[in-house]
Design a protein around this motif. Structure first.
Motif, PDB file in Angstrom:
ATOM      1  N   ILE A   1       0.859  -1.186   0.000  1.00  0.00           N
ATOM      2  CA  ILE A   1       0.000   0.000   0.000  1.00  0.00           C
ATOM      3  C   ILE A   1       0.894   1.235   0.000  1.00  0.00           C
ATOM      4  O   ILE A   1       1.822   1.343   0.796  1.00  0.00           O
ATOM      5  CB  ILE A   1      -0.929   0.027   1.227  1.00  0.00           C
ATOM      6  CG1 ILE A   1      -1.911  -1.139   1.143  1.00  0.00           C
ATOM      7  CG2 ILE A   1      -1.678   1.356   1.305  1.00  0.00           C
ATOM      8  CD1 ILE A   1      -2.863  -1.234   2.303  1.00  0.00           C
ATOM      9  N   ASN A   2       0.590   2.153  -0.901  1.00  0.00           N
ATOM     10  CA  ASN A   2       1.278   3.428  -0.949  1.00  0.00           C
ATOM     11  C   ASN A   2       0.199   4.505  -0.845  1.00  0.00           C
ATOM     12  O   ASN A   2      -0.531   4.749  -1.800  1.00  0.00           O
ATOM     13  CB  ASN A   2       2.074   3.566  -2.238  1.00  0.00           C
ATOM     14  CG  ASN A   2       2.866   4.857  -2.276  1.00  0.00           C
ATOM     15  OD1 ASN A   2       2.947   5.575  -1.281  1.00  0.00           O
ATOM     16  ND2 ASN A   2       3.448   5.139  -3.423  1.00  0.00           N
ATOM     17  N   ALA A   3       0.078   5.079   0.324  1.00  0.00           N
ATOM     18  CA  ALA A   3      -0.974   6.070   0.555  1.00  0.00           C
ATOM     19  C   ALA A   3      -0.382   7.471   0.569  1.00  0.00           C
ATOM     20  O   ALA A   3       0.642   7.722   1.189  1.00  0.00           O
ATOM     21  CB  ALA A   3      -1.666   5.788   1.875  1.00  0.00           C
TER      22      ALA A   3
ATOM     23  N   ALA B   1      -4.732  10.022  -2.475  1.00  0.00           N
ATOM     24  CA  ALA B   1      -5.139   8.738  -3.050  1.00  0.00           C
ATOM     25  C   ALA B   1      -4.243   7.614  -2.546  1.00  0.00           C
ATOM     26  O   ALA B   1      -3.200   7.856  -1.960  1.00  0.00           O
ATOM     27  CB  ALA B   1      -5.090   8.804  -4.567  1.00  0.00           C
ATOM     28  N   THR B   2      -4.669   6.385  -2.816  1.00  0.00           N
ATOM     29  CA  THR B   2      -3.936   5.199  -2.389  1.00  0.00           C
ATOM     30  C   THR B   2      -3.755   4.267  -3.581  1.00  0.00           C
ATOM     31  O   THR B   2      -4.674   4.047  -4.360  1.00  0.00           O
ATOM     32  CB  THR B   2      -4.700   4.466  -1.275  1.00  0.00           C
ATOM     33  OG1 THR B   2      -4.855   5.349  -0.176  1.00  0.00           O
ATOM     34  CG2 THR B   2      -3.974   3.222  -0.822  1.00  0.00           C
ATOM     35  N   THR B   3      -2.559   3.715  -3.691  1.00  0.00           N
ATOM     36  CA  THR B   3      -2.285   2.678  -4.667  1.00  0.00           C
ATOM     37  C   THR B   3      -1.997   1.407  -3.865  1.00  0.00           C
ATOM     38  O   THR B   3      -1.250   1.448  -2.894  1.00  0.00           O
ATOM     39  CB  THR B   3      -1.070   3.048  -5.535  1.00  0.00           C
ATOM     40  OG1 THR B   3      -1.378   4.259  -6.223  1.00  0.00           O
ATOM     41  CG2 THR B   3      -0.750   1.964  -6.534  1.00  0.00           C
TER      42      THR B   3
ATOM     43  N   PHE C   1      -9.626   5.761   0.034  1.00  0.00           N
ATOM     44  CA  PHE C   1      -9.398   4.362   0.373  1.00  0.00           C
ATOM     45  C   PHE C   1      -9.457   4.221   1.893  1.00  0.00           C
ATOM     46  O   PHE C   1      -8.658   4.805   2.611  1.00  0.00           O
ATOM     47  CB  PHE C   1      -8.038   3.902  -0.150  1.00  0.00           C
ATOM     48  CG  PHE C   1      -7.800   2.432   0.005  1.00  0.00           C
ATOM     49  CD1 PHE C   1      -8.466   1.513  -0.787  1.00  0.00           C
ATOM     50  CD2 PHE C   1      -6.920   1.949   0.949  1.00  0.00           C
ATOM     51  CE1 PHE C   1      -8.249   0.153  -0.656  1.00  0.00           C
ATOM     52  CE2 PHE C   1      -6.689   0.598   1.097  1.00  0.00           C
ATOM     53  CZ  PHE C   1      -7.358  -0.299   0.293  1.00  0.00           C
ATOM     54  N   LYS C   2     -10.427   3.480   2.358  1.00  0.00           N
ATOM     55  CA  LYS C   2     -10.666   3.294   3.789  1.00  0.00           C
ATOM     56  C   LYS C   2     -11.567   2.084   3.957  1.00  0.00           C
ATOM     57  O   LYS C   2     -11.832   1.373   2.982  1.00  0.00           O
ATOM     58  CB  LYS C   2     -11.319   4.541   4.376  1.00  0.00           C
ATOM     59  CG  LYS C   2     -12.642   4.887   3.680  1.00  0.00           C
ATOM     60  CD  LYS C   2     -13.222   6.180   4.174  1.00  0.00           C
ATOM     61  CE  LYS C   2     -14.500   6.464   3.400  1.00  0.00           C
ATOM     62  NZ  LYS C   2     -15.085   7.712   3.740  1.00  0.00           N
ATOM     63  N   ARG C   3     -12.065   1.859   5.165  1.00  0.00           N
ATOM     64  CA  ARG C   3     -13.047   0.786   5.353  1.00  0.00           C
ATOM     65  C   ARG C   3     -14.256   1.099   4.497  1.00  0.00           C
ATOM     66  O   ARG C   3     -14.699   2.233   4.412  1.00  0.00           O
ATOM     67  CB  ARG C   3     -13.452   0.714   6.815  1.00  0.00           C
ATOM     68  CG  ARG C   3     -12.405   0.076   7.693  1.00  0.00           C
ATOM     69  CD  ARG C   3     -12.835  -0.059   9.122  1.00  0.00           C
ATOM     70  NE  ARG C   3     -14.223  -0.423   9.231  1.00  0.00           N
ATOM     71  CZ  ARG C   3     -14.974  -0.167  10.286  1.00  0.00           C
ATOM     72  NH1 ARG C   3     -14.482   0.448  11.329  1.00  0.00           N
ATOM     73  NH2 ARG C   3     -16.231  -0.544  10.319  1.00  0.00           N
TER      74      ARG C   3
ATOM     75  N   THR D   1       2.915  -3.637   3.678  1.00  0.00           N
ATOM     76  CA  THR D   1       4.125  -2.818   3.600  1.00  0.00           C
ATOM     77  C   THR D   1       3.872  -1.713   2.599  1.00  0.00           C
ATOM     78  O   THR D   1       2.924  -1.765   1.820  1.00  0.00           O
ATOM     79  CB  THR D   1       5.345  -3.647   3.164  1.00  0.00           C
ATOM     80  OG1 THR D   1       5.080  -4.185   1.870  1.00  0.00           O
ATOM     81  CG2 THR D   1       5.636  -4.768   4.127  1.00  0.00           C
ATOM     82  N   ASN D   2       4.742  -0.721   2.602  1.00  0.00           N
ATOM     83  CA  ASN D   2       4.625   0.308   1.577  1.00  0.00           C
ATOM     84  C   ASN D   2       5.969   0.676   1.024  1.00  0.00           C
ATOM     85  O   ASN D   2       6.951   0.102   1.288  1.00  0.00           O
ATOM     86  CB  ASN D   2       3.887   1.547   2.055  1.00  0.00           C
ATOM     87  CG  ASN D   2       4.274   2.022   3.431  1.00  0.00           C
ATOM     88  OD1 ASN D   2       4.889   1.337   4.211  1.00  0.00           O
ATOM     89  ND2 ASN D   2       3.869   3.224   3.730  1.00  0.00           N
TER      90      ASN D   2
END
Length: 184
Positions: free
Chosen positions: A69-71, A75-77, A104-106, A183-184
């Motif tokens: 995850i890259n937040a 935005a998030t990828t 991007f969340k629950r 991990t990011n």
């Protein structure tokens, strides 16, 4: 003599019951044919049904499930990926990913539209047959994030989607669940 016969019968009966209990306990607890539980503690598990067959990735090597995850603030990828074998002919791989996903969340996300910031799914058999979950060759699916803990880096949730193979046959990925550290 009567007392000794009673003891022998009693011993045979006890041994029989013990063997029965051990057999039932061993066969009921073997989880090779079951999906992992839907937990939310970072257990590094992922599993689903693929056309009613169980898919559980290997727990070592290149097949091990992982999440990247890259937040950023906007935005998030992310990528959730796993396979059930290292370079074997029938190896199956699942990858669910999104690039620049807003908020991007629950919550619930649709898998399989063609927008640039959409969530896509890819199912691969062996090294060559790749079936993508885009709107041109799939039925929209669902990714539900039930836990997204950025402090402890835990992400958990469920997924399901359907892709079409090269002959137009549906491949149904159902009852998917994952509980992993990322991990990011």
């Amino acid at each position: 003599m009567k007392n000794s016969l009673f003891n022998s019968s009693h011993i045979i009966w006890c041994v029989s019951i013990t063997l029965f209990v051990l057999t039932v306990t061993t066969s009921c607890c073997a989880d090779d044919d079951t999906l992992p539980l839907a937990t939310q503690t970072g257990k590094q598990t992922l599993g689903c049904y693929i056309n009613n067959g169980i898919f559980v990735p290997v727990d070592n090597g290149k097949g091990r499930p992982y999440v990247l995850i890259n937040a950023t603030t906007n935005a998030t990828t992310f990528s959730i990926s796993a396979s059930n074998g290292n370079n074997r002919p029938g190896r199956e791989t699942i990858n669910i990913s999104g690039k620049d996903v807003q908020a991007f969340k629950r919550g619930n996300f649709t898998i399989g539209n063609d927008e640039p910031s959409a969530i896509h799914a890819v199912y691969t058999i062996g090294g060559g047959n790749i079936f993508s979950g885009s709107s041109t060759n799939s039925i929209p699916g669902q990714l539900t994030i039930t836990k997204f803990d950025q402090v402890n880096r835990i992400i958990a949730g469920t997924f399901e989607f359907t892709v079409l193979d090269n002959d137009g046959n549906e491949i149904n990925i159902t009852d998917g669940r994952f509980d992993m550290r990322y991990t990011n």
